[in-house]
Design a protein around this motif. Structure first.
Motif, short mmCIF file in Angstrom:
data_model
loop_
_atom_site.label_atom_id
_atom_site.label_comp_id
_atom_site.label_asym_id
_atom_site.label_seq_id
_atom_site.Cartn_x
_atom_site.Cartn_y
_atom_site.Cartn_z
N LEU A 72 29.54 61.51 31.74
CA LEU A 72 28.44 59.70 31.57
C LEU A 72 27.99 59.22 30.15
O LEU A 72 27.56 58.35 29.92
CB LEU A 72 26.56 60.79 32.43
N GLN A 76 27.82 54.92 29.81
CA GLN A 76 26.24 54.83 29.73
C GLN A 76 26.92 53.68 28.60
O GLN A 76 26.13 52.57 28.48
CB GLN A 76 25.44 56.11 28.82
N GLN A 83 26.60 45.11 29.86
CA GLN A 83 24.87 44.08 30.10
C GLN A 83 24.87 42.98 28.55
O GLN A 83 24.66 41.98 29.04
CB GLN A 83 23.51 45.28 29.63
N VAL A 118 12.57 55.11 34.63
CA VAL A 118 14.19 55.72 34.46
C VAL A 118 15.35 55.03 34.00
O VAL A 118 15.44 53.95 34.95
CB VAL A 118 14.02 56.40 36.51
N GLY A 119 16.13 55.78 33.97
CA GLY A 119 17.68 54.76 33.78
C GLY A 119 17.56 54.50 32.17
O GLY A 119 17.74 53.38 32.25
N ASP A 139 16.39 60.06 31.50
CA ASP A 139 17.55 59.90 31.97
C ASP A 139 18.29 60.56 32.40
O ASP A 139 18.16 61.84 30.97
CB ASP A 139 17.93 58.59 31.10
N LEU A 140 19.07 61.31 32.87
CA LEU A 140 20.13 62.08 33.35
C LEU A 140 20.52 62.40 32.10
O LEU A 140 21.45 64.07 32.10
CB LEU A 140 21.44 61.85 34.32
N GLN A 150 16.12 64.32 31.52
CA GLN A 150 15.78 65.18 33.64
C GLN A 150 16.00 63.59 34.28
O GLN A 150 16.24 62.15 33.98
CB GLN A 150 13.95 64.49 32.71
N ASP A 151 16.13 65.06 35.57
CA ASP A 151 16.53 64.16 36.34
C ASP A 151 15.16 63.27 37.02
O ASP A 151 14.06 64.60 37.52
CB ASP A 151 17.21 64.95 37.55
N PHE A 152 14.70 62.23 37.32
CA PHE A 152 13.50 61.34 38.13
C PHE A 152 12.97 62.22 39.22
O PHE A 152 12.34 63.15 39.21
CB PHE A 152 13.39 60.10 38.30
N MET A 153 14.62 62.65 39.60
CA MET A 153 14.53 63.55 41.22
C MET A 153 13.33 64.92 41.24
O MET A 153 13.00 65.43 41.60
CB MET A 153 15.56 63.65 41.91
N LEU A 172 19.32 49.32 37.41
CA LEU A 172 20.45 49.48 38.22
C LEU A 172 20.12 50.95 37.85
O LEU A 172 21.72 51.89 37.66
CB LEU A 172 22.00 48.82 37.38
N TYR A 176 23.16 53.81 40.88
CA TYR A 176 23.62 54.70 40.33
C TYR A 176 23.92 55.88 41.43
O TYR A 176 25.15 56.94 41.44
CB TYR A 176 23.44 55.34 38.98
N MET A 186 14.66 58.25 45.82
CA MET A 186 14.43 58.10 45.53
C MET A 186 13.00 56.83 45.72
O MET A 186 11.79 56.79 45.11
CB MET A 186 15.26 57.61 44.47
#
Ligand SMILES: C[S@@+](CC[C@H](N)C(=O)[O-])C[C@H]1O[C@@H](n2cnc3c(N)ncnc32)[C@H](O)[C@@H]1O
Length: 283
Positions: A72, A76, A83, A118-119, A139-140, A150-153, A172, A176, A186
């Motif tokens: 990851l 990232q 971008q 998030v992310g 972010d994961l 943190q995982d938003f889920m 984006l 993912y 989500m």
């Protein structure tokens, strides 16, 4: 002996550009970046499928491949590079442009609007530089101290409006998520994190960015389908913009939902299309 004088004959244009111009290097990096991102997404999808099929050996072999590609972290770094090079830069600039008329009501003595990014890959994007916004970044895999890993889920559901947000940014991120049901979950989860409680007149807002290929070239998602899915959750589309590669959208949460399920349904058959899908489970 005097050194031989070098002939300074100008090279012919047909022999190529002078060496000071190096587009080849940049083009290669951009290509390598895109390949890394694509391959990470493909591996995550294959991993999700293997996990669903209960194939533990395949899951660990895919994990090894993901690690061999730099994991990851590399993804990232590639995302940030991608971008800046050819994706139009910081997407949160557009979010700020879109909500500026409302933010102009804000004064320093008022509580700031709460944003959940998030992310998050940066603590210095346009959102973070806007004085009226208090940004919580997750972010994961956190790249900076100001980003919570943190995982938003798995973020605990809010128990009061103080733990909810006026704006959620999913730039984006939805693409993912490796499986269609996870994407639907989500979007549904966002609703639970939004609040209309605010120091200025402001409708709860969801900002998201997706690669255009997810809506223009998918067998299972079109712009219309996206509209139906988000409308069923109580969102109303207020802004949309496209670049060559990305689609940006701003949704207001009105709460007028008409819950229904959306299956993975063939909308655009075609051998060259992709399988990006969003499945919404009722309830
Ligand atoms: C392509 S990057 C996008 C970063 C940034 N938002 C942007 O637009 O440049 C996607 C990021 O989303 C993060 N992400 C994906 N799913 C997530 C989740 N469930 N919770 C938190 N972060 C997540 C990934 O770790 C990755 O860093």
């Amino acid at each position: 002996m005097a050194p031989k004088s070098r002939s300074k004959r100008p090279s012919l244009l047909s022999k190529g550009r002078p060496p000071t111009v190096k587009p080849k290097q940049a083009a290669l990096s951009a290509k390598a970046t895109r390949n890394l991102i694509r391959s990470h997404h493909q591996l995550l999808k294959a991993r999700a499928q293997a996990e669903k099929a209960g194939d533990a050996a395949k899951v660990s072999s895919i994990d090894a491949q993901i690690q061999a590609n730099g994991g990851l972290d590399s993804y990232q770094i590639a995302s940030k590079l991608g971008q800046s090079m050819d994706r139009g830069g910081d997407s949160s600039k557009l979010l700020i442009d879109w909500i500026k008329p409302q933010l102009d009501q804000w004064k320093p003595e008022l509580p700031k609007l709460r944003v959940l990014e998030v992310g998050a890959l940066s603590t210095k994007n346009a959102c973070s530089r806007t004085p009226s916004l208090d940004v919580t970044r997750i972010d994961l895999n956190s790249q900076e101290p100001g980003i919570l890993q943190q995982d938003f889920m798995e973020r605990p559901l809010p128990s009061s409006d103080e733990e909810r947000f006026n704006i959620i940014s999913l730039s984006l991120v939805l693409n993912y998520v490796p499986d269609a049901t996870g994407r639907g979950d989500m979007l549904k989860r966002c609703v639970q994190f939004l609040t209309s409680q605010c120091s200025i007149s402001f409708t709860p807002t969801l900002f998201f960015v997706l690669p255009v290929a997810c809506v223009d070239n998918s067998r299972y998602v079109t712009e219309e389908r996206l509209l139906d899915i988000l409308s069923s959750l109580g969102f109303h589309l207020v802004q949309t913009k496209r670049s060559n590669k990305l689609i940006y959208q701003l949704w207001n949460y009105t709460g007028e939902s008409s819950p229904r399920s959306f299956k993975k349904e063939m909308l655009n058959p075609g051998a060259k299309r992709n399988n990006f899908a969003i499945v919404l489970r009722e309830g």
